[in-house]
Motif scaffolding. Sequence first.
Motif, PDB file in Angstrom:
ATOM      1  N   TYR A   1       4.195  -3.895   1.530  1.00 51.10           N
ATOM      2  CA  TYR A   1       3.967  -3.719   2.768  1.00 51.10           C
ATOM      3  C   TYR A   1       3.052  -5.041   3.215  1.00 51.10           C
ATOM      4  N   VAL A   2       3.250  -5.674   4.374  1.00 52.25           N
ATOM      5  CA  VAL A   2       2.223  -6.663   4.820  1.00 52.25           C
ATOM      6  C   VAL A   2       1.080  -6.207   5.513  1.00 52.25           C
ATOM      7  N   HIS A   3       0.191  -7.027   5.821  1.00 48.52           N
ATOM      8  CA  HIS A   3      -0.958  -6.694   6.265  1.00 48.52           C
ATOM      9  C   HIS A   3      -0.752  -6.386   7.903  1.00 48.52           C
ATOM     10  N   GLY A   4      -1.079  -5.317   8.403  1.00 45.76           N
ATOM     11  CA  GLY A   4      -0.626  -4.650   9.697  1.00 45.76           C
ATOM     12  C   GLY A   4       0.450  -3.942   9.760  1.00 45.76           C
TER      13      GLY A   4
ATOM     14  N   VAL B   1     -15.330  10.444  -3.323  1.00 36.98           N
ATOM     15  CA  VAL B   1     -14.344  11.341  -3.017  1.00 36.98           C
ATOM     16  C   VAL B   1     -13.345  10.990  -4.291  1.00 36.98           C
ATOM     17  N   ALA B   2     -12.999   9.902  -4.582  1.00 34.33           N
ATOM     18  CA  ALA B   2     -12.111   9.315  -5.368  1.00 34.33           C
ATOM     19  C   ALA B   2     -12.622   9.594  -6.935  1.00 34.33           C
ATOM     20  N   GLY B   3     -13.812   9.917  -7.177  1.00 32.02           N
ATOM     21  CA  GLY B   3     -14.417  10.174  -8.332  1.00 32.02           C
ATOM     22  C   GLY B   3     -14.910   8.862  -9.229  1.00 32.02           C
ATOM     23  N   GLU B   4     -14.907   7.915  -8.450  1.00 30.00           N
ATOM     24  CA  GLU B   4     -15.128   6.487  -9.153  1.00 30.00           C
ATOM     25  C   GLU B   4     -16.738   5.911  -8.955  1.00 30.00           C
ATOM     26  N   LYS B   5     -17.120   4.971  -9.441  1.00 31.51           N
ATOM     27  CA  LYS B   5     -18.493   4.691  -9.267  1.00 31.51           C
ATOM     28  C   LYS B   5     -18.578   3.633  -7.986  1.00 31.51           C
ATOM     29  N   ALA B   6     -17.208   2.936  -7.970  1.00 28.56           N
ATOM     30  CA  ALA B   6     -17.441   1.858  -7.019  1.00 28.56           C
ATOM     31  C   ALA B   6     -15.744   1.522  -6.713  1.00 28.56           C
ATOM     32  N   LEU B   7     -15.664   1.042  -5.516  1.00 27.79           N
ATOM     33  CA  LEU B   7     -14.397   0.799  -5.056  1.00 27.79           C
ATOM     34  C   LEU B   7     -14.507  -0.631  -4.117  1.00 27.79           C
ATOM     35  N   GLU B   8     -13.653  -1.258  -4.160  1.00 27.80           N
ATOM     36  CA  GLU B   8     -13.415  -2.417  -3.218  1.00 27.80           C
ATOM     37  C   GLU B   8     -12.082  -2.779  -2.619  1.00 27.80           C
ATOM     38  N   MET B   9     -12.266  -3.139  -1.292  1.00 26.65           N
ATOM     39  CA  MET B   9     -10.762  -3.592  -0.602  1.00 26.65           C
ATOM     40  C   MET B   9     -10.177  -4.490  -1.449  1.00 26.65           C
ATOM     41  N   ILE B  10      -8.762  -4.375  -1.671  1.00 26.36           N
ATOM     42  CA  ILE B  10      -8.040  -5.336  -2.293  1.00 26.36           C
ATOM     43  C   ILE B  10      -7.695  -6.577  -1.550  1.00 26.36           C
ATOM     44  N   PRO B  11      -7.687  -7.902  -2.242  1.00 27.02           N
ATOM     45  CA  PRO B  11      -7.343  -8.836  -1.389  1.00 27.02           C
ATOM     46  C   PRO B  11      -6.054  -8.873  -0.566  1.00 27.02           C
ATOM     47  N   GLN B  12      -5.986  -9.534   0.443  1.00 24.58           N
ATOM     48  CA  GLN B  12      -4.907  -9.283   1.475  1.00 24.58           C
ATOM     49  C   GLN B  12      -3.706  -9.752   0.567  1.00 24.58           C
ATOM     50  N   LYS B  13      -3.845 -10.829  -0.159  1.00 21.86           N
ATOM     51  CA  LYS B  13      -2.550 -11.545  -0.907  1.00 21.86           C
ATOM     52  C   LYS B  13      -2.072 -10.407  -1.896  1.00 21.86           C
ATOM     53  N   GLU B  14      -2.686  -9.602  -2.257  1.00 14.08           N
ATOM     54  CA  GLU B  14      -2.302  -8.654  -3.330  1.00 14.08           C
ATOM     55  C   GLU B  14      -1.532  -7.480  -2.767  1.00 14.08           C
ATOM     56  N   LEU B  15      -1.718  -7.097  -1.408  1.00 14.42           N
ATOM     57  CA  LEU B  15      -0.975  -5.964  -0.402  1.00 14.42           C
ATOM     58  C   LEU B  15       0.461  -5.601  -0.562  1.00 14.42           C
ATOM     59  N   LEU B  16       1.076  -6.914  -0.219  1.00 15.79           N
ATOM     60  CA  LEU B  16       2.624  -7.077  -0.474  1.00 15.79           C
ATOM     61  C   LEU B  16       3.189  -6.690  -1.822  1.00 15.79           C
TER      62      LEU B  16
END
Length: 160
Positions: free
Chosen positions: A99-102, A79-94
């Motif tokens: 925002y924090v996880h949750g 959908v995003a037009g990418e070959k692959a995607l992965e979830m970002i590590p939780q420590k990178e979210l903030l």
Amino acid sequence: MAKKTDKTNVMRILDQMKIHYEYNVFDNERQDVFEVSQSLGRNPACVFKTLVTSNRSKEYYVFMVPIEKELDLKKAAKVAGEKALEMIPQKELLPLTGYVHGGCSPIGMKKPFKTYIDQTAADAERIYFSGGRVGYQLGLPLGDLQKVIDVFPADITKDS
């Protein structure tokens, strides 16, 4: 515990845009989002979690999926037009979103990211998602969310 009158940045953005929303504050230490949706009489299919992914070049994409479903990373990448995607590590979210996880909301992130929502949201009268703080949940029609951010319905969840 937050008071029902405490406004989050997300709520202030919606107020500024004069978009009506419903909100609830809950104790997330005692209840998870699934339990909260049941206690409020909401269909879990209308309650969405906000997930952030990236490609190898560190371009980011946001996906909103029902809490009872799982993001299909292959469908998401397509959908995003990418070959692959992965979830970002939780420590990178903030640092990335503010925002924090949750408590990650698609509204009010530090930068706007291409955002997709599971296509089932189009069938719901109202969708619910994080209000930008752990324990805050907002509800509004998908059309109103689309007035605030560019969010595109797509088939992005794993088949049951």
